[in-house]
Design a protein around this motif. Structure first.
Motif, short mmCIF file in Angstrom:
data_model
loop_
_atom_site.label_atom_id
_atom_site.label_comp_id
_atom_site.label_asym_id
_atom_site.label_seq_id
_atom_site.Cartn_x
_atom_site.Cartn_y
_atom_site.Cartn_z
N THR A 108 0.84 -1.20 0.00
CA THR A 108 0.00 0.00 0.00
C THR A 108 0.87 1.25 0.00
OG1 THR A 108 -1.87 -1.06 1.09
CG2 THR A 108 -1.70 1.33 1.32
N VAL A 109 0.49 2.20 -0.84
CA VAL A 109 1.18 3.48 -0.92
C VAL A 109 0.48 4.47 0.01
CG1 VAL A 109 1.95 5.34 -2.42
CG2 VAL A 109 1.82 3.00 -3.30
N VAL A 110 1.23 5.07 0.91
CA VAL A 110 0.70 6.03 1.88
C VAL A 110 1.17 7.43 1.49
CG1 VAL A 110 0.78 6.77 4.29
CG2 VAL A 110 0.64 4.33 3.74
N ASP A 111 0.21 8.30 1.19
CA ASP A 111 0.53 9.70 0.88
C ASP A 111 0.74 10.42 2.20
OD1 ASP A 111 0.57 12.39 0.22
OD2 ASP A 111 -0.85 12.15 -1.42
N THR A 112 1.97 10.67 2.54
CA THR A 112 2.28 11.23 3.86
C THR A 112 1.74 12.64 4.06
OG1 THR A 112 4.45 11.91 3.03
CG2 THR A 112 4.33 9.79 4.18
N ALA A 113 1.44 13.34 2.97
CA ALA A 113 0.92 14.71 3.09
C ALA A 113 -0.56 14.74 3.43
CB ALA A 113 1.17 15.47 1.79
N VAL A 155 4.75 1.77 1.19
CA VAL A 155 5.61 2.71 0.48
C VAL A 155 5.11 4.11 0.82
CG1 VAL A 155 6.44 3.53 -1.75
CG2 VAL A 155 6.06 1.08 -1.39
N LEU A 156 5.97 4.93 1.39
CA LEU A 156 5.60 6.28 1.81
C LEU A 156 6.04 7.28 0.76
CD1 LEU A 156 6.72 6.10 5.56
CD2 LEU A 156 4.64 5.22 4.51
N THR A 157 5.16 8.24 0.44
CA THR A 157 5.50 9.22 -0.57
C THR A 157 6.52 10.24 -0.08
OG1 THR A 157 3.65 10.64 0.07
CG2 THR A 157 3.25 9.00 -1.67
N GLY A 158 6.70 10.33 1.24
CA GLY A 158 7.67 11.24 1.83
C GLY A 158 8.03 10.78 3.22
N PRO A 159 8.83 11.54 3.94
CA PRO A 159 9.29 11.11 5.25
C PRO A 159 8.19 11.04 6.30
CG PRO A 159 10.02 13.35 4.80
CD PRO A 159 9.44 12.83 3.54
N GLY A 160 7.14 11.83 6.17
CA GLY A 160 6.08 11.82 7.16
C GLY A 160 6.51 12.50 8.45
N ASP A 161 5.55 12.68 9.36
CA ASP A 161 5.87 13.31 10.64
C ASP A 161 5.77 12.28 11.76
OD1 ASP A 161 3.19 12.99 11.33
OD2 ASP A 161 2.65 15.03 10.79
N PRO A 162 6.19 12.64 12.97
CA PRO A 162 6.19 11.66 14.06
C PRO A 162 4.81 11.11 14.40
CG PRO A 162 7.60 13.53 14.61
CD PRO A 162 6.87 13.90 13.37
N VAL A 163 3.75 11.92 14.22
CA VAL A 163 2.41 11.44 14.53
C VAL A 163 2.00 10.35 13.55
CG1 VAL A 163 -0.03 12.07 14.75
CG2 VAL A 163 1.75 13.64 15.55
N LEU A 164 2.23 10.58 12.25
CA LEU A 164 1.93 9.57 11.24
C LEU A 164 2.72 8.29 11.52
CD1 LEU A 164 0.69 8.54 8.61
CD2 LEU A 164 2.54 9.69 7.38
N THR A 165 4.00 8.45 11.83
CA THR A 165 4.83 7.27 12.12
C THR A 165 4.26 6.49 13.30
OG1 THR A 165 6.80 8.37 11.27
CG2 THR A 165 7.13 6.51 12.77
N ALA A 166 3.83 7.20 14.34
CA ALA A 166 3.28 6.54 15.52
C ALA A 166 1.99 5.80 15.18
CB ALA A 166 3.04 7.56 16.63
N VAL A 167 1.15 6.38 14.33
CA VAL A 167 -0.08 5.71 13.92
C VAL A 167 0.23 4.45 13.12
CG1 VAL A 167 -2.15 5.88 12.50
CG2 VAL A 167 -1.52 7.77 13.99
N LEU A 168 1.12 4.56 12.15
CA LEU A 168 1.47 3.40 11.32
C LEU A 168 2.12 2.30 12.16
CD1 LEU A 168 2.86 5.14 8.09
CD2 LEU A 168 0.55 4.25 8.53
#
Length: 338
Positions: A108-113, A155-168
């Motif tokens: 799955t592709v995750v749009d980090t924005a 697959v992440l479209t960008g680095p993402g932020d800490p909140v997104l990382t914590a959710v994933l």
């Protein structure tokens, strides 16, 4: 030899399927475009050839039953399938579960924005002009969360932020991740754990803590793992539903309500949408379990609300004599063709 399928899902357009195909020259590439499905038209590309399908009844289930499933049953070797953004891979895997087709991986592709906002959105697919058919009432959050939760790799479209990382980390803890700009498809597929789901459909009666998610809070993200051996009071559970929606990414679980002692109900939410279904009779003990992944909600408040919705000792002693008002008697996941 049956086909070995890699499903590529995501709510955003991307080139991941092409990268997988180029990295495996002997593979086939299949794409579906369901943007005109409501008019009964499906466009499918298979190895560069366009086929326009006209369905008498335009719906996702018809597309799977009349096109994708028979197509994959007629192929062999590795097949890369890029799913339309409105498709959830679990539905596809369910459609393929009675065939000889092997699901090698779900990527799955995750749009980090946009992913976090979509995952907690109250928008429906119809609000975004994306619903698959007239009766498609799915929420955007349901689709993006379902695509990610069911993935074997992300697959992440960008680095993402800490909140997104914590959710994933809590939604799909065992799925290896790579950024799109640094994608190495061979390494990504090789990093998928041996015990990954790979399209397997859960009956709802097993443990709901998939993988090994951390139960410790991080960056405002928490996991509430609620279990109990006594039933819920149906009205009190109904009255605390709002606590399970605001600031929450995902709720999944089986519940026992005192008014339906033999039925294992399934409660699931993402964003502002909630569905209640019936898993059938309990398979042994009534071991109800709910897993709640929060983005900003107070985990202690959620746990306390659920605890307060259980029947009391006095109600439990009179449970066969009480006549419970039951808002869940007629509130269930509607059977509809998507």
């Amino acid at each position: 030899m049956a086909a070995r399928v890699v499903l590529v899902a995501g709510f955003t357009h991307h080139d991941v399927a092409d990268e997988l195909w180029r990295a495996s020259p002997e593979s086939s590439l299949v794409r579906h475009d369901l943007s005109s499905l409501a008019e009964g038209v499906v466009r499918r590309w298979a190895d560069g050839r366009l086929t326009v399908l006209e369905l008498a009844h335009g719906c996702v289930s018809c597309t799977l039953r009349l096109d994708l499933v028979p197509l994959l049953e007629g192929l062999d070797g590795r097949v890369i399938v890029q799913l339309d953004p409105m498709l959830e891979p679990e539905a596809v895997c369910f459609a393929l579960s009675e065939t000889e087709v092997e699901i090698e991986a779900v990527v799955t592709v995750v749009d980090t924005a946009t992913w976090l906002d979509d995952a907690t959105s109250a928008d429906s697919l119809a609000d975004r002009g994306m619903r698959a058919a007239e009766g498609d009432e799915r929420m955007v959050a349901q689709v993006v969360v379902g695509q990610t939760e069911f993935a074997d790799a992300l697959v992440l479209t960008g680095p993402g932020d800490p909140v997104l990382t914590a959710v994933l980390d809590r939604l799909s803890p065992d799925a290896p991740r790579q950024q799109l700009s640094e994608l190495d498809v061979h390494a990504l597929l090789a990093a998928i754990p041996a015990d990954a789901r790979r399209g397997e459909i859960d009956d709802g009666f097993g443990s709901l803590l998939y993988g090994r998610p951390s139960l410790e809070p991080a960056h405002g993200v928490s996991v509430v793992h609620f279990t109990d051996r006594r039933p819920f009071h149906p009205m009190r559970l109904h009255n605390c539903i709002d606590v399970l929606l605001d600031g929450v990414v995902r709720v999944r679980g089986r519940v026992w309500v005192a008014s339906q002692p033999d039925a294992a109900l399934w409660l699931e939410s993402a964003g502002g949408g909630l569905r209640v279904g019936n898993l059938g009779p309990w398979e042994g003990d009534r071991d109800q379990e709910l897993v709640v992944i929060t983005r900003s909600a107070d985990a202690a408040e959620i746990a306390a609300a659920l605890r307060s919705a259980l029947v009391t000792d006095e109600e439990l002693g009179l449970i066969t004599e009480l006549d419970f008002a039951d808002p869940f008697a007629d509130w269930h996941e509607e059977e509809m063709e998507l």
